[in-house]
Scaffold this motif. Structure first.
Motif, PDB file in Angstrom:
ATOM      1  N   TRP A  15       0.820  -1.217   0.000  1.00  0.00           N
ATOM      2  CA  TRP A  15       0.000   0.000   0.000  1.00  0.00           C
ATOM      3  C   TRP A  15       0.847   1.258   0.000  1.00  0.00           C
ATOM      4  O   TRP A  15       0.467   2.268  -0.589  1.00  0.00           O
ATOM      5  N   PHE A  22      -5.371  -0.118  -8.893  1.00  0.00           N
ATOM      6  CA  PHE A  22      -6.479  -0.435  -8.013  1.00  0.00           C
ATOM      7  C   PHE A  22      -7.549   0.652  -8.028  1.00  0.00           C
ATOM      8  O   PHE A  22      -8.696   0.423  -7.674  1.00  0.00           O
ATOM      9  N   TYR A  58     -11.401   8.840  -1.654  1.00  0.00           N
ATOM     10  CA  TYR A  58     -12.688   8.698  -2.356  1.00  0.00           C
ATOM     11  C   TYR A  58     -13.895   8.864  -1.426  1.00  0.00           C
ATOM     12  O   TYR A  58     -14.913   9.417  -1.834  1.00  0.00           O
ATOM     13  N   SER A  76       0.001   5.317   3.810  1.00  0.00           N
ATOM     14  CA  SER A  76       0.688   5.660   2.569  1.00  0.00           C
ATOM     15  C   SER A  76       0.900   7.172   2.462  1.00  0.00           C
ATOM     16  O   SER A  76      -0.059   7.944   2.362  1.00  0.00           O
ATOM     17  N   TYR A 126      -6.267  -5.999   5.530  1.00  0.00           N
ATOM     18  CA  TYR A 126      -4.814  -5.872   5.367  1.00  0.00           C
ATOM     19  C   TYR A 126      -4.089  -5.925   6.718  1.00  0.00           C
ATOM     20  O   TYR A 126      -2.872  -5.762   6.765  1.00  0.00           O
TER      21      TYR A 126
HETATM   22  C1  LIG Z   1      -8.578  -0.911  -0.365  1.00  0.00           C
HETATM   23  S1  LIG Z   1      -7.870   0.584   0.157  1.00  0.00           S
HETATM   24  C2  LIG Z   1      -9.305   1.436   0.814  1.00  0.00           C
HETATM   25  C3  LIG Z   1      -9.155   2.933   0.818  1.00  0.00           C
HETATM   26  C4  LIG Z   1     -10.379   3.705   1.327  1.00  0.00           C
HETATM   27  N1  LIG Z   1     -10.738   3.343   2.684  1.00  0.00           N
HETATM   28  C5  LIG Z   1     -11.562   3.459   0.410  1.00  0.00           C
HETATM   29  O1  LIG Z   1     -12.282   2.485   0.667  1.00  0.00           O
HETATM   30  O2  LIG Z   1     -11.747   4.228  -0.551  1.00  0.00           O
HETATM   31  C6  LIG Z   1      -7.022   0.118   1.645  1.00  0.00           C
HETATM   32  C7  LIG Z   1      -6.351   1.279   2.365  1.00  0.00           C
HETATM   33  O3  LIG Z   1      -5.941   0.853   3.661  1.00  0.00           O
HETATM   34  C8  LIG Z   1      -4.667   1.383   3.935  1.00  0.00           C
HETATM   35  N2  LIG Z   1      -4.050   0.493   4.934  1.00  0.00           N
HETATM   36  C9  LIG Z   1      -3.522  -0.723   4.719  1.00  0.00           C
HETATM   37  N3  LIG Z   1      -3.094  -1.259   5.892  1.00  0.00           N
HETATM   38  C10 LIG Z   1      -3.376  -0.333   6.857  1.00  0.00           C
HETATM   39  C11 LIG Z   1      -3.181  -0.277   8.272  1.00  0.00           C
HETATM   40  N4  LIG Z   1      -2.606  -1.265   8.927  1.00  0.00           N
HETATM   41  N5  LIG Z   1      -3.610   0.813   8.933  1.00  0.00           N
HETATM   42  C12 LIG Z   1      -4.198   1.840   8.280  1.00  0.00           C
HETATM   43  N6  LIG Z   1      -4.412   1.845   6.937  1.00  0.00           N
HETATM   44  C13 LIG Z   1      -3.996   0.782   6.246  1.00  0.00           C
HETATM   45  C14 LIG Z   1      -3.977   1.396   2.582  1.00  0.00           C
HETATM   46  O4  LIG Z   1      -2.883   2.279   2.533  1.00  0.00           O
HETATM   47  C15 LIG Z   1      -5.117   1.795   1.648  1.00  0.00           C
HETATM   48  O5  LIG Z   1      -5.209   3.172   1.504  1.00  0.00           O
END
Ligand SMILES: C[S@@+](CC[C@H](N)C(=O)[O-])C[C@H]1O[C@@H](n2cnc3c(N)ncnc32)[C@H](O)[C@@H]1O
Length: 241
Positions: A15, A22, A58, A76, A126
């Motif tokens: 990420w 994506f 978004y 990120s 994640y």
């Molecule tokens: C599938 S995207 C979803 C983004 C947003 N919430 C949306 O639905 O439009 C997953 C997001 O979770 C973040 N992420 C991944 N692992 C994380 C963690 N341990 N803590 C916080 N954010 C995390 C990633 O950087 C990414 O932006």
């Protein structure tokens, strides 16, 4: 940073590299969620929202102007840079980069910015393991003793879920909304890119029972909500701390 946690997980690294392949599908699934949210748990004009794992913003795009304040945070730096540029002239939107599992950071934001709604959309999959999800919820409970809020953990993948049902529900939505080509491109991306390699490392799956048991143990008021997100087999948990 939570002392019980160690090294960057492969998903964190994935990420942080800001995978753009994506985005076209993410924007659609986030919009789908935002519409259902407006129906099921409408945002109020005085709501102060914390969006944990906000990605490229978004959800913020949809919520801005409808509530008093939004803080978006993500692991990120690149996603937060995109958001900073997008919302440079929006005083009610604040942003921060957070370390994964840095629950102290969430507490600081919630208390200082008087947050009353926390939303975590498509993030828990994640997380590395259940223990981390448990620690997150226990930490939010402690924070709620200082500042009351509700927390929506949305788009949770159950242990026995049907990937085919998920894909079919997205295809149906893609056809209806006319983004089929983008979806096909996404499927190609999902099949041939790093995301597929990463998926082999596994997405965290959590059953409703995990949350029910924790709620009983910790005396939490929780609600299971279905159909908030695009993947039909997934569910969401609302905790009213
Ligand atoms: C599938 S995207 C979803 C983004 C947003 N919430 C949306 O639905 O439009 C997953 C997001 O979770 C973040 N992420 C991944 N692992 C994380 C963690 N341990 N803590 C916080 N954010 C995390 C990633 O950087 C990414 O932006």
């Amino acid at each position: 940073m939570d002392k019980t946690h160690h090294a960057n997980s492969p998903w964190e690294t994935f990420w942080k590299e800001n995978p753009v392949g994506f985005n076209a599908t993410m924007v659609q699934s986030t919009l789908f969620f935002a519409k259902n949210l407006a129906h099921e748990l409408p945002i109020q004009a005085d709501d102060r929202i914390l969006d944990i794992g906000c990605g490229p913003g978004y959800l913020i795009d949809d919520l801005k102007g409808k509530c008093a304040h939004i803080h978006g945070t993500d692991i990120s730096e690149k996603y937060i840079a995109i958001c900073s540029e997008k919302y440079a002239t929006e005083p009610e939107i604040t942003l921060s980069v957070s370390k994964a599992y840095d629950y102290g950071h969430y507490e600081k934001i919630i208390v200082e910015q008087r947050i009353n709604r926390v939303i975590m959309l498509s993030v828990l999959q994640y997380y590395q393991n259940k223990a981390d999800v448990r620690r997150l919820i226990l930490s939010l409970k402690e924070t709620a003793a200082k500042q009351k809020f509700s927390c929506l953990l949305a788009d949770i993948i159950p242990v026995k879920h049907s990937a085919i049902d998920d894909i079919l529900s997205i295809i149906k939505h893609a056809i209806k909304k006319g983004y089929t080509l983008k979806f096909v491109r996404f499927l190609m991306y999902a099949i041939f890119s790093d995301y597929r390699k990463m998926k082999k490392n596994g997405l965290l799956q959590l059953d409703e029972l995990f949350f029910m048991d924790l709620a009983k143990e910790e005396n939490l008021q929780i609600e299971v909500i279905k159909n908030l997100t695009l993947h039909t087999s997934r569910y969401s948990i609302l905790i009213n701390f």
